[in-house]
Design a protein around this motif. Structure first.
Motif, PDB file in Angstrom:
ATOM      1  N   SER A   1      -1.107  -5.994  -8.247  1.00 25.72           N
ATOM      2  CA  SER A   1      -2.213  -5.686  -7.326  1.00 25.72           C
ATOM      3  C   SER A   1      -1.901  -4.521  -6.379  1.00 25.72           C
ATOM      4  CB  SER A   1      -2.587  -6.925  -6.489  1.00 25.72           C
ATOM      5  OG  SER A   1      -2.919  -8.019  -7.326  1.00 25.72           O
ATOM      6  N   MET A   2      -1.061  -3.592  -6.804  1.00 23.24           N
ATOM      7  CA  MET A   2      -0.715  -2.457  -5.949  1.00 23.24           C
ATOM      8  C   MET A   2      -1.548  -1.236  -6.313  1.00 23.24           C
ATOM      9  SD  MET A   2       3.050  -0.991  -5.078  1.00 23.24           S
ATOM     10  CE  MET A   2       3.290   0.531  -4.173  1.00 23.24           C
ATOM     11  N   ASN A   3      -1.872  -0.441  -5.321  1.00 16.78           N
ATOM     12  CA  ASN A   3      -2.691   0.764  -5.509  1.00 16.78           C
ATOM     13  C   ASN A   3      -1.796   2.002  -5.429  1.00 16.78           C
ATOM     14  OD1 ASN A   3      -4.550   2.837  -5.480  1.00 16.78           O
ATOM     15  ND2 ASN A   3      -5.949   1.842  -4.041  1.00 16.78           N
ATOM     16  N   PHE A   4      -1.684   2.725  -6.581  1.00 17.38           N
ATOM     17  CA  PHE A   4      -0.875   3.942  -6.642  1.00 17.38           C
ATOM     18  C   PHE A   4      -1.741   5.206  -6.575  1.00 17.38           C
ATOM     19  CE2 PHE A   4       1.869   0.799  -8.616  1.00 17.38           C
ATOM     20  CZ  PHE A   4       3.139   1.150  -8.217  1.00 17.38           C
ATOM     21  N   ASP A   5      -2.981   5.102  -6.127  1.00 20.54           N
ATOM     22  CA  ASP A   5      -3.908   6.236  -6.192  1.00 20.54           C
ATOM     23  C   ASP A   5      -3.324   7.505  -5.596  1.00 20.54           C
ATOM     24  OD1 ASP A   5      -5.786   4.951  -7.599  1.00 20.54           O
ATOM     25  OD2 ASP A   5      -7.195   4.623  -5.952  1.00 20.54           O
ATOM     26  N   GLU A   6      -2.593   7.377  -4.495  1.00 23.87           N
ATOM     27  CA  GLU A   6      -2.083   8.572  -3.831  1.00 23.87           C
ATOM     28  C   GLU A   6      -0.564   8.645  -3.902  1.00 23.87           C
ATOM     29  OE1 GLU A   6      -4.158   9.715  -0.107  1.00 23.87           O
ATOM     30  OE2 GLU A   6      -5.152   7.769  -0.298  1.00 23.87           O
ATOM     31  N   ALA A   7       0.002   8.113  -4.995  1.00 27.92           N
ATOM     32  CA  ALA A   7       1.449   8.177  -5.199  1.00 27.92           C
ATOM     33  C   ALA A   7       1.763   9.085  -6.381  1.00 27.92           C
ATOM     34  CB  ALA A   7       2.000   6.779  -5.451  1.00 27.92           C
ATOM     35  N   HIS A   8       2.910   9.725  -6.298  1.00 30.47           N
ATOM     36  CA  HIS A   8       3.358  10.608  -7.380  1.00 30.47           C
ATOM     37  C   HIS A   8       4.567   9.957  -8.048  1.00 30.47           C
ATOM     38  CE1 HIS A   8       4.261  14.173  -9.659  1.00 30.47           C
ATOM     39  NE2 HIS A   8       5.481  14.233  -9.140  1.00 30.47           N
ATOM     40  N   LEU A   9       4.457   9.711  -9.354  1.00 32.86           N
ATOM     41  CA  LEU A   9       5.522   9.058 -10.111  1.00 32.86           C
ATOM     42  C   LEU A   9       6.121  10.067 -11.087  1.00 32.86           C
ATOM     43  CD1 LEU A   9       3.640   5.723 -10.976  1.00 32.86           C
ATOM     44  CD2 LEU A   9       4.836   6.321  -8.884  1.00 32.86           C
ATOM     45  N   ASP A  10       7.408  10.300 -11.006  1.00 31.22           N
ATOM     46  CA  ASP A  10       8.033  11.335 -11.829  1.00 31.22           C
ATOM     47  C   ASP A  10       9.362  10.822 -12.389  1.00 31.22           C
ATOM     48  OD1 ASP A  10       8.884  13.635 -13.035  1.00 31.22           O
ATOM     49  OD2 ASP A  10       9.212  14.768 -11.187  1.00 31.22           O
ATOM     50  N   SER A  11       9.408  10.757 -13.738  1.00 29.70           N
ATOM     51  CA  SER A  11      10.659  10.427 -14.443  1.00 29.70           C
ATOM     52  C   SER A  11      11.280   9.110 -13.971  1.00 29.70           C
ATOM     53  CB  SER A  11      11.687  11.565 -14.277  1.00 29.70           C
ATOM     54  OG  SER A  11      11.168  12.785 -14.743  1.00 29.70           O
ATOM     55  N   CYS A  12      10.458   8.095 -13.845  1.00 28.66           N
ATOM     56  CA  CYS A  12      10.960   6.780 -13.436  1.00 28.66           C
ATOM     57  C   CYS A  12      10.997   5.829 -14.623  1.00 28.66           C
ATOM     58  CB  CYS A  12      10.089   6.184 -12.331  1.00 28.66           C
ATOM     59  SG  CYS A  12      10.206   7.070 -10.759  1.00 28.66           S
TER      60      CYS A  12
ATOM     61  N   LYS B   1       0.861  -1.186   0.000  1.00 26.47           N
ATOM     62  CA  LYS B   1       0.000   0.000   0.000  1.00 26.47           C
ATOM     63  C   LYS B   1       0.896   1.233   0.000  1.00 26.47           C
ATOM     64  CE  LYS B   1      -3.737  -2.521   0.496  1.00 26.47           C
ATOM     65  NZ  LYS B   1      -3.086  -3.848   0.522  1.00 26.47           N
ATOM     66  N   MET B   2       0.676   2.116  -0.986  1.00 27.43           N
ATOM     67  CA  MET B   2       1.501   3.301  -1.127  1.00 27.43           C
ATOM     68  C   MET B   2       0.605   4.535  -1.088  1.00 27.43           C
ATOM     69  SD  MET B   2       4.392   4.070  -4.045  1.00 27.43           S
ATOM     70  CE  MET B   2       5.357   2.630  -3.620  1.00 27.43           C
ATOM     71  N   LYS B   3       0.769   5.372  -0.073  1.00 26.02           N
ATOM     72  CA  LYS B   3      -0.090   6.538   0.115  1.00 26.02           C
ATOM     73  C   LYS B   3       0.762   7.801   0.237  1.00 26.02           C
ATOM     74  CE  LYS B   3      -3.735   8.350   3.136  1.00 26.02           C
ATOM     75  NZ  LYS B   3      -4.539   8.092   4.369  1.00 26.02           N
ATOM     76  N   GLU B   4       0.445   8.780  -0.633  1.00 22.95           N
ATOM     77  CA  GLU B   4       1.143  10.069  -0.614  1.00 22.95           C
ATOM     78  C   GLU B   4       2.655   9.897  -0.669  1.00 22.95           C
ATOM     79  OE1 GLU B   4      -0.185  12.469   2.617  1.00 22.95           O
ATOM     80  OE2 GLU B   4      -2.304  12.310   2.060  1.00 22.95           O
TER      81      GLU B   4
END
Length: 647
Positions: free
Chosen positions: A534-545, A516-519
């Motif tokens: 099955s991971m939830n990225f709803d509240e994750a920020h992905l940048d230049s990965c 679980k990844m939040k903020e």
């Protein structure tokens, strides 16, 4: 104890196929020029004494007189040469040479003969004086020593042409001074006609004695020994066929099934083979008495092999048995932390590959039985505090005092380690499950192959740390920042990651299954081959990965800015990407089947070789704004429409 445990005495039976060498040397004693010194060179346990026993047994007793001498049994006597004289007299029953022996004793120092022959000092002086007056007049006794020894040999052969064959064993076990005295005697006094000497030694050990004895003189050790030994012979290695012949009679019937494992895993040193088999027999009996579940002697033999030859590996396994289970059961081609430990150790790899261990609990019974799970691997509070105290001193003095904390391959479970500066500390291969590292400094730490399952990390700032192949399963990571750190091969499955930043990190082949990844913010990091199933990225920020070859099956990446992101060769089966910005993203050769692309911006998105069948929300307009070609896999109705519109 039902099984026979074997002693360490030299054998007179040829179980290593060395009879041909023995016969060759036996023939040599009759045909060589004399004096002759043969050097039988081999390290500890290679069978030097056994080979000399075989040579002695192969001698023509009508033409030779064998004398066996072990200087190590006399190393505390004044002079080993005197001990040799006494041995000659005793083994050849030369009672008439008693007077001659006393003269030799006088020349070399008579305290030894006093202790072994029960001759008084008065008798020695009397005999020596009388013999000197009668036979050598006023000549210096030491000058005539070689003549004395020649007379002693003459008394042995008694007018025949027999040759005296000396077997000198265990010289390399003596102190350097005793070694040198006997070598000097061989060179100065004992190089006599009709004498053949077999000198069984560890060449390196003898050279070290020469170097130590002449440390103040510039002398070449090898040249010194070569002047004494005319025929050097290196004990040949023991090959697998010979190992089989050697160990089969030593193994009881119920351990014969372990023979191939022993042949594969053990060295060809006969003494080490026998010692290992003794250990196996003893532990086998204990294991049967302990009633280990589903007991298999092969498993026991492998655990003992690891214990005896791969100490780093068994120390790790003893603290964390699951690591061995994981290594054995890993999928082909999947890397594991043991790969580095077992570099260039193909024998152990092959043995482990053939091993079947039911589960960690049963493996633990074997480890306990073989004393692998020792308390030495644990670290108490007092010892840990001492380690941390020296580490603090090292940090405060910039490395001038104290030392870096090294708590590798230990068990620190459910421990409070909050608010501690662990910078540069070494935790490699340790078991730290349930430990709280909140507010601590973990910069530049070595956390490789650590089991940090269920650990707590809160407000921890980390720079340049190595977490390769680390277990973070069910860990709690809150309000942390990790920069320029390595997590490749680690496992974050079922973990909770909240308000945490990962900047310029390496997450190649890392597992995040059901995490679980939040903020959280993932920036400028590599996730090549990572598993986000099955991971939830709803509240994750992905940048230049870089998510090349990553697995996002059944995951949620809704409403994300993924522009220009690399998803080539990735698996995004049934992944929810709805309302995300995918402009310029590279999905070439990826699997997007059954994904949800509703409301996505796909301008410039690369779909070469991509599977976009059964995708939800995919429109002709989105496809036309993307980059695709004939290798792109579309649903038939979409392809027909594209063909109809002259695509």
């Amino acid at each position: 104890m039902k099984q026979k445990v074997h002693n360490d005495e030299p054998s007179e039976q040829d179980s290593l196929n060395r009879e041909k060498y023995a016969k060759a040397f036996a023939n040599l004693t009759l045909n060589c020029e004399t004096p002759m010194v043969v050097g039988l060179y081999g390290s500890w346990g290679t069978g030097k004494s056994t080979l000399m026993k075989l040579i002695q047994g192969s001698l023509d007793q009508t033409k030779t007189i064998p004398i066996w001498f072990d200087p190590w049994q006399h190393q505390f006597d004044d002079n080993p040469t005197l001990a040799l004289v006494h041995t000659i007299i005793e083994q050849c029953n030369l009672k008439d040479s008693k007077k001659l022996a006393t003269v030799i004793a006088s020349a070399l120092g008579y305290s030894f003969l006093k202790t072994v022959s029960n001759i008084s000092v008065k008798d020695i002086e009397h005999f020596a004086k009388k013999y000197e007056e009668d036979n050598f007049l006023l000549r210096e006794e030491r000058v005539k020593l070689k003549d004395y020894f020649a007379e002693l040999i003459t008394n042995i052969v008694k007018g025949t042409d027999k040759r005296v064959v000396f077997f000198i064993d265990d010289l390399d076990r003596c102190m350097p001074e005793q070694v040198m005295k006997l070598l000097e005697s061989l060179k100065l006094f004992l190089n006599l006609p009709n004498c053949v000497y077999f000198l069984a030694v560890d060449h390196d050990a003898i050279e070290q004695s020469i170097e130590y004895y002449y440390k103040s003189i510039d002398i070449r050790e090898r040249n010194y020994l070569d002047k004494i030994v005319q025929l050097p012979f290196n004990i040949p290695p023991v090959f697998n066929d010979s190992i089989n012949d050697y160990i089969t009679p030593l193994l009881p019937n119920d351990l014969i099934g372990c023979r191939d494992i022993l042949i594969e895993g053990l060295s060809g040193n006969p003494r080490e083979l026998k010692r290992f088999i003794n250990t196996l027999i003893f532990n086998h009996e204990l294991s049967k008495e302990s009633r280990i579940e589903e007991y298999d002697p092969k498993v026991l033999s492998v655990i003992l092999l690891i214990q005896s030859s791969e100490k780093d590996l068994y120390k790790i396994v003893s603290n964390n048995p699951s690591t061995l289970i994981e290594y054995i059961n890993r999928e082909e081609g999947v890397s594991h932390g043991f790969d580095q430990i077992l570099t260039e150790k193909d024998k152990i790899k092959r043995i482990l590959a053939s091993l079947k261990i039911p589960d960690e609990r049963i493996l633990g019974q074997y480890l306990y039985q073989t004393r692998l799970l020792s308390t030495e691997s644990d670290i108490g509070n007092v010892q840990l505090e001492s380690v941390l105290s020296r580490h603090r001193l090292w940090l405060e003095s910039n490395g001038d005092n104290g030392e870096i904390a090294n708590v590798s391959a230990i068990s620190i479970v459910n421990t409070n380690l909050t608010n501690i500066n662990f910078s540069h500390a070494i935790f490699e291969w340790s078991v730290l499950t349930g430990t709280d590292f909140s507010y601590s400094n973990l910069s530049s730490v070595n956390f490789r192959n650590v089991d940090a399952s269920s650990c707590k990390f809160k407000k921890v700032d980390v720079v340049n740390a190595d977490f390769e192949n680390c277990k973070f399963k069910s860990a709690s990571i809150n309000s942390c920042k990790f920069s320029n750190s390595v997590f490749s091969g680690s496992n974050f499955s079922d973990s909770q990651l909240n308000d945490t930043v990962f900047l310029d990190c390496d997450f190649r082949n890392t597992k995040f299954v059901d995490a679980k990844m939040k903020e959280c913010e993932l920036k400028n990091s590599s996730f090549v081959g990572a598993n986000f199933n099955s991971m939830n990225f709803d509240e994750a920020h992905l940048d230049s990965c870089n998510f090349s070859r990553a697995n996002f099956s059944n995951s949620k990446l809704c409403a994300k800015d993924l522009s220009d992101t690399n998803f080539s060769h990735a698996i995004l089966f049934n992944c929810d990407l709805s309302r995300s910005n995918l402009s310029g993203a590279d999905f070439s050769h990826s699997n997007l089947s059954e994904a949800n692309l509703t409301g996505c911006d796909m301008s410039g998105t690369v779909l070469f070789g991509t599977d976009v069948r059964n995708v939800k929300g995919l429109t002709i307009e989105m496809i036309e704004s993307a980059l695709h070609d004939e290798s792109t896999l579309f649903d038939p109705y979409i392809r027909d429409k594209l063909v109809h519109e002259n695509w």
